[in-house]
Design a protein around this motif. Structure first.
Motif: not given
Length: 347
Positions: A81, A150-151, A84-85
């Motif tokens: 994650w 967020t995850v 990816s950000k």
């Protein structure tokens, strides 16, 4: 008969958790161990964490530092994650290590069952007991908050996790004379050039080492700093004196990819080598202070402030998100203090 054992924490107490399929004989045998208890919540037996019990269940010291299979899976999810950000490699490393430490501490507890009390206990029973720094604690808290906000959806309410109170530490600043002596200490023009550019433009170490020849705009007298901290571009003025030095340096070294390259053409100059360059310069000047490369950046900002540069411009030059970060330099500037007369002089 299949069974597994691992170190766990039970109500802040070091224990060994033992898991096995229901078996009358094994239950009878484990009950013979002093202070053996059954945990309905964890669905396992647990016994005191002693050397004898570790030997009995073949527990090695390394198991204290291993993630559970669930922890490994979710740590990888977090890393993916972050990637990816487009978080920087350093941030990914810092955040994933912080989360890994937290998940190892609760490796015997399902991630779905973690609560805010577990975060509080982790702070008190691990971070504070080990006397880890407030900044390190803050990094771990940042990782935990980001992951569970967020995850992962769990019982943890990320917005209610408190950060440690920050220490108010003033930046270390050198006098102009000390800076001048450091910058003139090296006869090697490459070493002189690197230290001079850090001070004259207020660069971070990583920003200097990522510079490319095309980032130097000699016609506009600026340095373009690309994708610095926070993925931001910024520009900073280029001193005419620095430009002259750069031209001499460029003719001698003819860098290909990076402005300052390592021994192999096209390779990055290493952080460790740059730190060594500064260390030798400080030693030559006989300065006893523990000077770091970042001290040059702090000195640049403070000297600008003392020369009358507006704080808002300094914020832009340094690439600070908040003016509050830049305001710290007002506390180390001596310009105003020098006009204050001590009452001692009137005695």
């Amino acid at each position: 008969m299949k069974w597994s054992a691992q170190p766990i924490k039970h109500r802040s107490e070091a224990r060994i958790g033992v898991i096995f399929e229901k078996d009358v004989d094994l239950i009878h045998r484990i009950k013979q161990i002093p202070d053996a208890r059954w945990s309905p919540q964890k669905k396992m037996w647990h016994i005191p964490d002693t050397r004898e019990n570790r030997e009995r269940f073949h527990i090695t010291q390394e198991q204290n530092h291993q993630l559970s299979s669930e922890g490994k899976e979710h740590l990888q999810l977090f890393i993916r994650w972050l990637s990816s950000k487009r978080y920087s490699p350093n941030t990914i490393k810092t955040y994933s290590e912080g989360l890994r430490l937290f998940l190892i501490y609760y490796r015997s507890k399902a991630i779905d069952e973690l609560t805010n009390d577990d975060v509080l206990n982790f702070n008190n029973d691990y971070i504070l007991k080990k006397k880890l720094s407030a900044s390190y604690q803050n990094q771990i808290i940042s990782a935990i908050k980001l992951y569970f906000r967020t995850v992962r959806e769990t019982k943890i309410e990320a917005d209610k996790i408190d950060r440690p109170k920050k220490s108010k530490i003033l930046p270390n600043v050198l006098s102009k004379e000390e800076v001048k002596n450091i910058l003139e200490a090296h006869a090697n023009i490459k070493h002189k050039m690197m230290l001079s550019l850090i001070y004259s433009c207020g660069l971070r170490c990583s920003e200097l080492l990522r510079l490319k020849p095309l980032d130097i705009d000699s016609k506009r007298n600026i340095v373009l700093i690309k994708q610095a901290k926070g993925k931001k571009d910024r520009i900073t003025p280029l001193s005419p004196k620095i430009l002259e030095l750069l031209r001499v340096y460029y003719q001698l070294y003819k860098p290909k990819t990076y402005l300052f390259e390592g021994q192999e053409p096209g390779s990055n100059y290493s952080v460790k080598s740059l730190q060594s360059v500064l260390k030798h310069a400080v030693q030559k000047c006989n300065i006893k202070k523990p000077v770091t490369l970042h001290w040059l950046r702090h000195s640049y900002a403070t000297h600008l402030l003392e020369s009358g540069t507006d704080l808002r411009y300094i914020q832009e030059l340094l690439g600070h998100n908040s003016s509050r970060t830049t305001e710290i330099y007002t506390h180390v500037s001596t310009k105003s203090l020098q006009h204050i007369k001590s009452p001692f002089d009137d005695l």
